[in-house]
Design a protein around this motif. Sequence first.
Motif, PDB file in Angstrom:
ATOM      1  N   GLY A   2     -25.815-101.852  34.761  1.00 34.28           N
ATOM      2  CA  GLY A   2     -26.898-101.088  34.376  1.00 34.28           C
ATOM      3  C   GLY A   2     -27.367-100.031  35.456  1.00 34.28           C
ATOM      4  N   ARG A   3     -27.256-100.450  36.615  1.00 38.16           N
ATOM      5  CA  ARG A   3     -27.512 -99.371  37.786  1.00 38.16           C
ATOM      6  C   ARG A   3     -26.212 -98.647  38.081  1.00 38.16           C
ATOM      7  N   TYR A  22     -34.897-102.204  44.858  1.00 37.20           N
ATOM      8  CA  TYR A  22     -35.220-101.419  43.613  1.00 37.20           C
ATOM      9  C   TYR A  22     -36.002-101.841  42.739  1.00 37.20           C
ATOM     10  N   GLY A  51     -33.653-102.892  27.891  1.00 32.68           N
ATOM     11  CA  GLY A  51     -32.606-102.325  28.861  1.00 32.68           C
ATOM     12  C   GLY A  51     -32.865-102.860  30.422  1.00 32.68           C
ATOM     13  N   GLY A  82     -30.938-104.186  32.180  1.00 26.87           N
ATOM     14  CA  GLY A  82     -29.497-104.265  33.133  1.00 26.87           C
ATOM     15  C   GLY A  82     -29.057-105.661  33.151  1.00 26.87           C
ATOM     16  N   ASP A 122     -32.028-105.827  25.010  1.00 28.22           N
ATOM     17  CA  ASP A 122     -30.951-105.261  25.331  1.00 28.22           C
ATOM     18  C   ASP A 122     -29.865-105.189  24.219  1.00 28.22           C
ATOM     19  N   PHE A 143     -26.689-104.621  24.997  1.00 27.68           N
ATOM     20  CA  PHE A 143     -25.400-105.191  25.572  1.00 27.68           C
ATOM     21  C   PHE A 143     -25.661-106.564  26.290  1.00 27.68           C
ATOM     22  N   LEU A 182     -25.321-107.571  29.116  1.00 29.45           N
ATOM     23  CA  LEU A 182     -25.088-107.414  30.474  1.00 29.45           C
ATOM     24  C   LEU A 182     -25.818-108.631  31.558  1.00 29.45           C
ATOM     25  N   GLY A 220     -30.257-103.098  19.630  1.00 26.40           N
ATOM     26  CA  GLY A 220     -31.276-102.845  20.913  1.00 26.40           C
ATOM     27  C   GLY A 220     -32.659-102.883  20.266  1.00 26.40           C
ATOM     28  N   ARG A 263     -37.008 -98.229  32.069  1.00 26.69           N
ATOM     29  CA  ARG A 263     -36.599 -97.325  33.307  1.00 26.69           C
ATOM     30  C   ARG A 263     -34.888 -97.132  32.987  1.00 26.69           C
ATOM     31  N   ALA A 264     -34.701 -95.841  32.905  1.00 29.65           N
ATOM     32  CA  ALA A 264     -33.257 -95.101  32.652  1.00 29.65           C
ATOM     33  C   ALA A 264     -32.622 -95.968  31.540  1.00 29.65           C
ATOM     34  N   HIS A 275     -30.040 -93.773  26.694  1.00 23.06           N
ATOM     35  CA  HIS A 275     -28.929 -94.469  26.500  1.00 23.06           C
ATOM     36  C   HIS A 275     -28.957 -95.078  24.910  1.00 23.06           C
ATOM     37  N   VAL A 276     -30.328 -95.194  24.399  1.00 27.94           N
ATOM     38  CA  VAL A 276     -30.260 -95.684  23.123  1.00 27.94           C
ATOM     39  C   VAL A 276     -29.394 -94.915  22.054  1.00 27.94           C
ATOM     40  N   ASP A 277     -29.028 -95.590  21.148  1.00 32.52           N
ATOM     41  CA  ASP A 277     -28.404 -94.884  20.165  1.00 32.52           C
ATOM     42  C   ASP A 277     -29.245 -94.331  18.835  1.00 32.52           C
TER      43      ASP A 277
HETATM   44  C1  LIG Z   1     -28.860 -97.614  33.138  1.00 30.58           C
HETATM   45  S1  LIG Z   1     -29.403 -99.270  32.543  1.00 30.58           S
HETATM   46  C2  LIG Z   1     -30.950 -99.344  33.345  1.00 30.58           C
HETATM   47  C3  LIG Z   1     -30.952-100.827  33.682  1.00 30.58           C
HETATM   48  C4  LIG Z   1     -32.422-101.018  34.480  1.00 30.58           C
HETATM   49  N1  LIG Z   1     -33.480-100.587  33.550  1.00 30.58           N
HETATM   50  C5  LIG Z   1     -32.383-100.369  35.626  1.00 30.58           C
HETATM   51  O1  LIG Z   1     -33.283 -99.543  36.102  1.00 30.58           O
HETATM   52  O2  LIG Z   1     -31.652-100.721  36.591  1.00 30.58           O
HETATM   53  C6  LIG Z   1     -29.484 -98.948  30.767  1.00 30.58           C
HETATM   54  C7  LIG Z   1     -29.718-100.122  30.049  1.00 30.58           C
HETATM   55  O3  LIG Z   1     -30.285 -99.850  28.800  1.00 30.58           O
HETATM   56  C8  LIG Z   1     -29.267-100.964  27.991  1.00 30.58           C
HETATM   57  N2  LIG Z   1     -29.361-100.603  26.514  1.00 30.58           N
HETATM   58  C9  LIG Z   1     -28.442 -99.421  26.172  1.00 30.58           C
HETATM   59  N3  LIG Z   1     -28.747 -99.013  24.757  1.00 30.58           N
HETATM   60  C10 LIG Z   1     -29.754 -99.841  24.566  1.00 30.58           C
HETATM   61  C11 LIG Z   1     -30.383 -99.825  23.379  1.00 30.58           C
HETATM   62  N4  LIG Z   1     -30.171 -99.369  22.199  1.00 30.58           N
HETATM   63  N5  LIG Z   1     -31.480-100.648  23.280  1.00 30.58           N
HETATM   64  C12 LIG Z   1     -31.888-101.598  24.419  1.00 30.58           C
HETATM   65  N6  LIG Z   1     -31.202-101.573  25.537  1.00 30.58           N
HETATM   66  C13 LIG Z   1     -30.164-100.659  25.505  1.00 30.58           C
HETATM   67  C14 LIG Z   1     -28.339-101.072  28.848  1.00 30.58           C
HETATM   68  O4  LIG Z   1     -27.475-102.188  28.253  1.00 30.58           O
HETATM   69  C15 LIG Z   1     -28.695-101.295  30.025  1.00 30.58           C
HETATM   70  O5  LIG Z   1     -29.293-102.590  30.286  1.00 30.58           O
END
Ligand SMILES: C[S@@+](CC[C@H](N)C(=O)[O-])C[C@H]1O[C@@H](n2cnc3c(N)ncnc32)[C@H](O)[C@@H]1O
Length: 318
Positions: free
Chosen positions: A48-49, A63, A95, A97, A118, A120, A122, A175, A189-190, A194-196
């Motif tokens: 995720g990071r 972090y 999300g 991570g 989440d 995924f 992860l 998600g 955060r971040a 990414h969400v679809d």
């Molecule tokens: C870039 S990572 C960020 C992880 C954490 N928030 C951080 O700051 O380290 C993105 C996260 O969003 C999750 N994610 C992706 N699509 C998502 C969705 N539709 N709903 C919820 N989580 C989702 C990923 O699996 C991952 O855990």
Amino acid sequence: MAPASASRTGPFTYSLLGAPGRVLRAMASNQLARFAPALYVRLTGQTGRGAAAEEAPADIAQYFRDCVDAYFEQLRIAPADVPGFLAGKTLMEYGPGDLPGVAALMVARGARKVYCVDRFPLVNLSPKNARVLGDLIDGCRGQERDRLVACLVNADNPAAGFAPERIEYLVRPSGLSGLQDAVDLVFSRAVLEHVDDLAATFADMTAALRPGALAIHQVDLRSHGLHMSNPLDFLAWSHTLWQLMYSEKGVPNRWRIDKYRSILQRLGADVAELQPTKLAAQEHVSGVRATLAPEFKSLSDEDLSWLGFWLVMRKHGG
Ligand SMILES: C[S@@+](CC[C@H](N)C(=O)[O-])C[C@H]1O[C@@H](n2cnc3c(N)ncnc32)[C@H](O)[C@@H]1O
């Protein structure tokens, strides 16, 4: 990714001509991510990071502490007031991570429970992540420490997982949490980049929030390494090709700030804050303009320049 000479042709054409091997590999791995997400996550070492091997446990723990501090700074809640604000509250994180470190710190600082949603699977209670948790526990004193330890099923063996009455992990292919009027604060955060289905995620969070409750998100609109020479040239790929290559992998959905504004206008919530964290240089905005995929062509220069933002919103009522 698209070559720098992209401006001479349309985005779909040049991306196929410029990098056919890359396009085909990306499409094939997208299918792997679609049908075997856990295997894809394992093969690519996703945390995720970023790449799993790069960070030391102490850096990861820091972090998480920085993330928590940034949320409360943005919410204008002084450190001394955080325990009072969180006391007895139910939170939800989209999300988290591979380790719900922010959620664990929120419980340590007083939250009753955090749902971690989440798309995924992860979460990974590896020996390295156990050391991260150890660092977080060592950084807490007194009641904070007791509450953090209580997040674990077995404090001597973090691999045994989290106590679901404190941290409940919801892995859903959509998600979405499906919660209703159950949450006092949503944070991420971040993740939103990414969400679809962005509209569905905002609808889910609004439904999950109690009337009058807050949501706070930090959103990173940059390319995540998927650009070539201009930080905005990843917006040249056609939507179809982008979906074929990346739809199942959790890479950026590429939605710009105008999309967020339009979703927010239709929500039953007030926007308390919508502030850019980073803006692209005008030369990059002008330089990418001619190559933009159709869905980005009508963006103003100002909206195109947003490379990240903070959003704070409050659900109506309460
Ligand atoms: C870039 S990572 C960020 C992880 C954490 N928030 C951080 O700051 O380290 C993105 C996260 O969003 C999750 N994610 C992706 N699509 C998502 C969705 N539709 N709903 C919820 N989580 C989702 C990923 O699996 C991952 O855990």
